[in-house]
Design a protein around this motif. Structure first.
Motif: not given
Length: 116
Positions: A21, A23, A78
């Motif tokens: 991921s 952010t 995201m």
């Protein structure tokens, strides 16, 4: 200030999967194309996946095509990288990237180690 923070890296065995991921903050995420880079030990960064601002267009390096999937959630700011069938050569640091006003922006990266 543009901020990119990757997470999800881990130690895995060949054939396993991981989801990374990224952010983001400090810019209008939905306006920009985003990318993932891979830096293997002792080598330079390699562009492995790019996704358009709406998520409709995706481009992959041959080394990951068919195994990795880049995606994004514009509501959450995201970016993701789904990594399947991991190989030894996928070991390295994975960083997300965005070009804004001719300036390169990378996160600090997240480490993936593929080993038996």
């Amino acid at each position: 200030q543009v901020t990119l923070v990757e997470s999800g890296g881990d130690f895995v065995q060949p054939g396993e999967s991981l989801r990374l991921s990224c952010t983001t903050s400090g810019f209008t995420f939905s306006d920009y194309r985003m990318s993932w880079y891979h830096q293997a030990p002792g080598k330079g960064r390699e562009l492995i996946a790019t996704i358009g601002d709406t998520g409709l267009s995706r481009i992959y390096a041959d080394s990951v095509k068919g195994r990795f999937t880049i995606s994004r959630d514009n509501a959450k700011n995201m970016l993701y990288l789904e990594m399947n069938s991991l190989k030894f050569e996928d070991t390295g640091v994975y960083s997300c990237y965005v070009l804004i006003d001719y300036k390169n922006n990378w996160g600090q990266g997240t480490q993936v180690i593929v080993s038996s």
